[in-house]
Design a protein around this motif. Sequence first.
Motif, PDB file in Angstrom:
ATOM      1  N   TRP A  22       1.016  -0.680  -0.391  1.00 19.88           N
ATOM      2  CA  TRP A  22      -0.016  -0.201   0.048  1.00 19.88           C
ATOM      3  C   TRP A  22       0.793   1.513   0.160  1.00 19.88           C
ATOM      4  O   TRP A  22       0.370   2.679  -0.862  1.00 19.88           O
ATOM      5  N   ALA A  23       1.901   1.344   1.054  1.00 20.30           N
ATOM      6  CA  ALA A  23       2.436   2.566   1.020  1.00 20.30           C
ATOM      7  C   ALA A  23       3.201   2.677  -0.762  1.00 20.30           C
ATOM      8  O   ALA A  23       3.517   3.559  -0.718  1.00 20.30           O
ATOM      9  N   VAL A  24       4.324   2.082  -1.245  1.00 26.41           N
ATOM     10  CA  VAL A  24       4.922   2.034  -2.423  1.00 26.41           C
ATOM     11  C   VAL A  24       3.794   2.427  -4.022  1.00 26.41           C
ATOM     12  O   VAL A  24       3.909   3.460  -4.163  1.00 26.41           O
ATOM     13  N   GLN A  25       2.181   1.568  -3.492  1.00 27.11           N
ATOM     14  CA  GLN A  25       1.280   2.214  -4.258  1.00 27.11           C
ATOM     15  C   GLN A  25       0.377   2.856  -4.608  1.00 27.11           C
ATOM     16  O   GLN A  25       0.379   4.878  -5.057  1.00 27.11           O
ATOM     17  N   GLN A  26       1.404   3.458  -2.520  1.00 33.51           N
ATOM     18  CA  GLN A  26       0.458   5.763  -2.669  1.00 33.51           C
ATOM     19  C   GLN A  26       1.670   6.435  -2.980  1.00 33.51           C
ATOM     20  O   GLN A  26       1.194   7.263  -3.490  1.00 33.51           O
ATOM     21  N   TRP A  27       3.055   6.131  -2.685  1.00 36.74           N
ATOM     22  CA  TRP A  27       3.883   6.902  -3.033  1.00 36.74           C
ATOM     23  C   TRP A  27       3.262   7.165  -4.742  1.00 36.74           C
ATOM     24  O   TRP A  27       4.035   7.922  -5.703  1.00 36.74           O
ATOM     25  N   LEU A  28       3.995   6.064  -5.515  1.00 34.53           N
ATOM     26  CA  LEU A  28       3.502   5.846  -7.134  1.00 34.53           C
ATOM     27  C   LEU A  28       2.346   6.622  -7.721  1.00 34.53           C
ATOM     28  O   LEU A  28       2.651   7.335  -8.395  1.00 34.53           O
ATOM     29  N   ALA A  29       1.285   6.630  -6.927  1.00 35.16           N
ATOM     30  CA  ALA A  29       0.336   7.613  -6.710  1.00 35.16           C
ATOM     31  C   ALA A  29       0.439   9.130  -6.750  1.00 35.16           C
ATOM     32  O   ALA A  29      -0.454  10.195  -7.271  1.00 35.16           O
ATOM     33  N   GLY A  30       1.429   9.585  -6.005  1.00 33.89           N
ATOM     34  CA  GLY A  30       1.962  10.855  -6.132  1.00 33.89           C
ATOM     35  C   GLY A  30       2.090  11.244  -4.496  1.00 33.89           C
ATOM     36  O   GLY A  30       1.935  12.586  -4.413  1.00 33.89           O
ATOM     37  N   GLY A  31       1.620  10.586  -3.791  1.00 31.22           N
ATOM     38  CA  GLY A  31       1.399  11.555  -1.944  1.00 31.22           C
ATOM     39  C   GLY A  31       2.694  10.572  -1.666  1.00 31.22           C
ATOM     40  O   GLY A  31       2.792  10.314  -0.181  1.00 31.22           O
ATOM     41  N   GLY A  32       3.938  11.757  -1.501  1.00 35.59           N
ATOM     42  CA  GLY A  32       5.240  11.282  -1.057  1.00 35.59           C
ATOM     43  C   GLY A  32       4.600  11.883   0.571  1.00 35.59           C
ATOM     44  O   GLY A  32       5.996  11.045   1.250  1.00 35.59           O
ATOM     45  N   ALA A  33       4.030  12.430   0.792  1.00 34.85           N
ATOM     46  CA  ALA A  33       3.856  12.673   2.095  1.00 34.85           C
ATOM     47  C   ALA A  33       2.902  12.333   2.771  1.00 34.85           C
ATOM     48  O   ALA A  33       2.467  12.804   3.854  1.00 34.85           O
ATOM     49  N   ALA A  34       1.870  12.029   2.589  1.00 34.67           N
ATOM     50  CA  ALA A  34       0.919  10.837   2.309  1.00 34.67           C
ATOM     51  C   ALA A  34       1.664   9.570   3.406  1.00 34.67           C
ATOM     52  O   ALA A  34       0.010   9.278   3.713  1.00 34.67           O
ATOM     53  N   ASP A  35       2.980   9.204   3.495  1.00 35.09           N
ATOM     54  CA  ASP A  35       2.583   7.470   3.827  1.00 35.09           C
ATOM     55  C   ASP A  35       3.285   7.957   5.804  1.00 35.09           C
ATOM     56  O   ASP A  35       3.860   7.095   5.991  1.00 35.09           O
ATOM     57  N   LYS A  36       2.451   8.610   6.398  1.00 34.52           N
ATOM     58  CA  LYS A  36       2.917   8.897   7.526  1.00 34.52           C
ATOM     59  C   LYS A  36       2.589   8.094   8.515  1.00 34.52           C
ATOM     60  O   LYS A  36       3.592   6.843   9.316  1.00 34.52           O
ATOM     61  N   PRO A  37       1.056   6.853   7.980  1.00 40.60           N
ATOM     62  CA  PRO A  37       1.010   5.737   8.738  1.00 40.60           C
ATOM     63  C   PRO A  37       2.078   4.309   9.146  1.00 40.60           C
ATOM     64  O   PRO A  37       1.749   3.706   9.659  1.00 40.60           O
ATOM     65  N   LEU A  38       3.218   4.290   8.432  1.00 36.61           N
ATOM     66  CA  LEU A  38       4.158   3.650   7.890  1.00 36.61           C
ATOM     67  C   LEU A  38       5.056   3.276   9.607  1.00 36.61           C
ATOM     68  O   LEU A  38       5.419   4.632   9.838  1.00 36.61           O
ATOM     69  N   ALA A  39       5.143   1.930   9.342  1.00 36.62           N
ATOM     70  CA  ALA A  39       5.467   2.036  10.814  1.00 36.62           C
ATOM     71  C   ALA A  39       6.639   0.472  10.289  1.00 36.62           C
ATOM     72  O   ALA A  39       6.483   0.680   9.790  1.00 36.62           O
ATOM     73  N   ASP A  40       7.207   0.045  11.432  1.00 32.22           N
ATOM     74  CA  ASP A  40       7.447  -1.019  11.922  1.00 32.22           C
ATOM     75  C   ASP A  40       7.050  -2.833  12.089  1.00 32.22           C
ATOM     76  O   ASP A  40       7.550  -3.629  12.326  1.00 32.22           O
ATOM     77  N   VAL A  41       5.928  -2.358  11.939  1.00 32.23           N
ATOM     78  CA  VAL A  41       4.895  -3.832  12.680  1.00 32.23           C
ATOM     79  C   VAL A  41       3.852  -3.185  11.295  1.00 32.23           C
ATOM     80  O   VAL A  41       3.712  -2.275  10.300  1.00 32.23           O
TER      81      VAL A  41
END
Length: 951
Positions: A558-577
């Motif tokens: 989901w984080a990659v798809q979000q970034w590829l769609a132009g959401g560079g700053a929208a991935d703040k929920p990303l964690a290591d769990v």
Amino acid sequence: MTGLPSLDKRDFSAVFEAVHGHPPYAWQQRLLQEVAGSGGWPGGIAAPTGAGKTAVLDVALFHLALEAGKSPRRAPMRIVLAVDRRIIVDQAFERACRIRDALALATDETPLGRMAAWLRALSGDKPLHVAELRGGMPLERDWARRPDQPTILCTTVDQLGSRLLFRGYGVSNSMAPVHAGLLGCDALLILDEAHLSRAFEETLAAIARRRQAEGSLELPWRWTALTATPRAAASQLFALTDEERAEGPIARRLNARKEIELRQAGKGADAEAFADKAQALRKQLADRGQMAPVVAVVVNRVMLARQVFEALSQDADADAILLTGRVRPAERDDLIARWRDRLEGLIHDAARPLFVVATQCIEAGADFDFDAMVSQIAPLDALRQRFGRLARSGNRGDMAAPGIIVATKAETGKTATDPIYGRAPAETWKWLWDVAQQEGRKKVVDFGPDALDVLIESNPPGEGCTTPAPSAPPLREADLAAFAMTAPRPFPDPDPAPFLHGNFRDDAEIGLVWRGDIEAMLERLVHADARDDALAGLTELLALLPPRPAEALRLPLWAVQQWLAGGGAADKPLADVPASPDKAEDRGGERARVLRWRGRDDVAHVLPAKLRAGDVVILPAKCGGCDAFGWAPESTSPVSDIAGRAAAPYAGQRAALRLHPAVWPEGATPWAEIAVLLETGAGAAEMARATGLSGWREAAGVTLAQPYGNDPTVGVVLVAPKGLAEGQTPTEASLSATEGDEGLFGSEPLLLTDHACAVAAMACRHAKALGLKDDLVVTLATAGQWHDDGKADPRFQLWLRSIDGLPGDGPPIAKTAARASPARQRELRAAASLPRSWRHEVTSVRIAAARLTQGQAVADPDLLLWLIGTHHGHGRPFFPHDDDWDAHEMSLLDTPLPPAPGPDKLDFDWNGADWAGLMERLRARYGLWGLAFLEACLRLADHRASAGEVE
């Protein structure tokens, strides 16, 4: 195994000390005594942090040495330790490597040497193989090279669980049964930090209940949970006694004092707030006389960690590093190697303070020892893990180790709900606030292991303070039947993720790889007239230099798809769990397409919505998104191309060097000189000598490939098919198995009879070393002898010989020495009238069935046919085969073949069963994983023989 030196349980202490430099703890010795006595493992092992729990690897391996040569053998051949974290320092892997190296150098006169001799007798090769799966990729299977090799495998829940369920992330469909068989039979699975993996623990228990028919193989399979907070019943639990907890080093760690202050922020705690508190702890330690401490800041989000790191990096009088699980392994290794002594608390007189900013990745598998720590509020079990890295080896002097927990009202309010942890942080904060001691104006909790145990026992926090642990769905017979179908996969295809992480978690991951030399080729993909040539060139380039785990950044899909769609700053929920944020919208369009790699035979230009778990995306370096500290979605700076470095461990057998200005290595001959040679059309040997690179100057048989296009001045690739010079031997990682048409090429033409004899000998050796019954040994050897007989088809022989320019007559060959491009292979195949959808395994099954019908005897004819039919991974349960010749009478290898349907047809009949029915019959006889394991025994024998190994 006669003539080997004696070895018994009393040697364990001497072996342990020879490897690690100190004797084992009392609990480690007791565990060995119990395991060796009963032959089994407890359902759970409760060992507090810092008590040396990774010594279970020593125990398991010594038990295997004790059991070597016994029938039946009670100790599994493969020891697998898995943890549900992206580990920064894999302590278990490093320990396994230390054991491996000590065994390799040991002499027979010592207890360690005697242990090595028994382990070496199993494989006839080396005492121990060690491997790490930190992100699967096709062709990364050195750990799965042979079934009779003692092995320690360190991995993650995702990599272990997906493979065990026949859906290995990054594993090709054809190799999935091999991986499943090796992990589902003759293996000990150790689930480390099991409290982090409730769903997978439940799945392992369900698999154990389903493994009934596998008992017919008489091979051991065990699993156990390793954790400080086990859920196993008391009768199944191995726990340290009071006397064992009081042992010197263990007691020092358990008795450490850790005074953690509770700090409640108002509106919100931003990066500056965490940085300020880290600086305050640094000053506090300086006031005590500790001028260069290591201060950790642990937060719950990758992007917040980066922001805190950037804030602390502004301090000119201190160093700062960032540790997350979202970093390329090669760069992670560099980072850890540079700072290891400071991170592990081995240096206390450094010149400058060090700030370590991290995420949940340090909660497991990281043997760090910090002087002070700031942590964002998290569930109680997560906090306990984090502060376990504070003063890990015990207090420095008489002062308690200081720390701070920071919580905001948004995190602790009555309606607060975290996307990852739910209500657990708020409930934990409430409990901490209630039990904390008032010290002046401060609220303080002692997070020392023993002190916290007492506090929890006297004031139970309740389940609400624990990290949410979703349960796994029931593992039904229908699920297992669907998972077992790997070629082709069924539709709908079951998803292994819920069985690994529970129903509401979304942890499907893919790999991102950046290359500097593909920009122009990717640009041509958007032009219809150049698309096919560009894709063919990219396919060839990635076949020559395939992506490797060391260069891949693992991220949630989901984080990659979000970034590829132009959401560079929208991935703040990303964690290591694992987390379950909203999915990104697919904006479609040609520009959104990316290059997807699933192995040499599956390279495609697809929309992000078409990506799935285990895929690898190849990106141009210029697109940014990564730096030396890992995932940096806001960064637009070019990403360094580290493909050459990642491929270095594989260069002993085959090597490729890109002569392209975008990736030309520093320290080599200046690019201007190489460009002149390209313009003048220099040959491969001259180019190799001119590179100035060690190894390439002396490489033998070097060739030139032109994946970038017909103009060599754009760039070419040097290929050393026999590896680099300097006396290198093939590394374990470079000894790959054979798949698809790669299995047709060898160093010289190989007669079919010679290859069959080699495979039969390998299969027989594997089966005997494993202790399989005589009937199975004979069946496997016969399958090896007959597995490639379908290659005797005259059309196949004409095609294979035409590749090498060999005469059309002569005895059948199994391999040719010459190689041809895929396009040339298709052209020659058509000229030989060999259908594109033709599999030699189908013809091999028809030949074997005819021989059995004519009276040739074998103990299990059902299994014989199955092993022959599936030896390339097809036929589970269908084959990509269609041949008009099957409807006509013919004779191959002096065996008459009447016109009859083969196993690819629905009306195939073998003793009342079609091919799918035969699968069910054998599954009932040997079990889901037992059948896959027997397939692996034959297939890995084929792979080793194809690689030129001999017994």
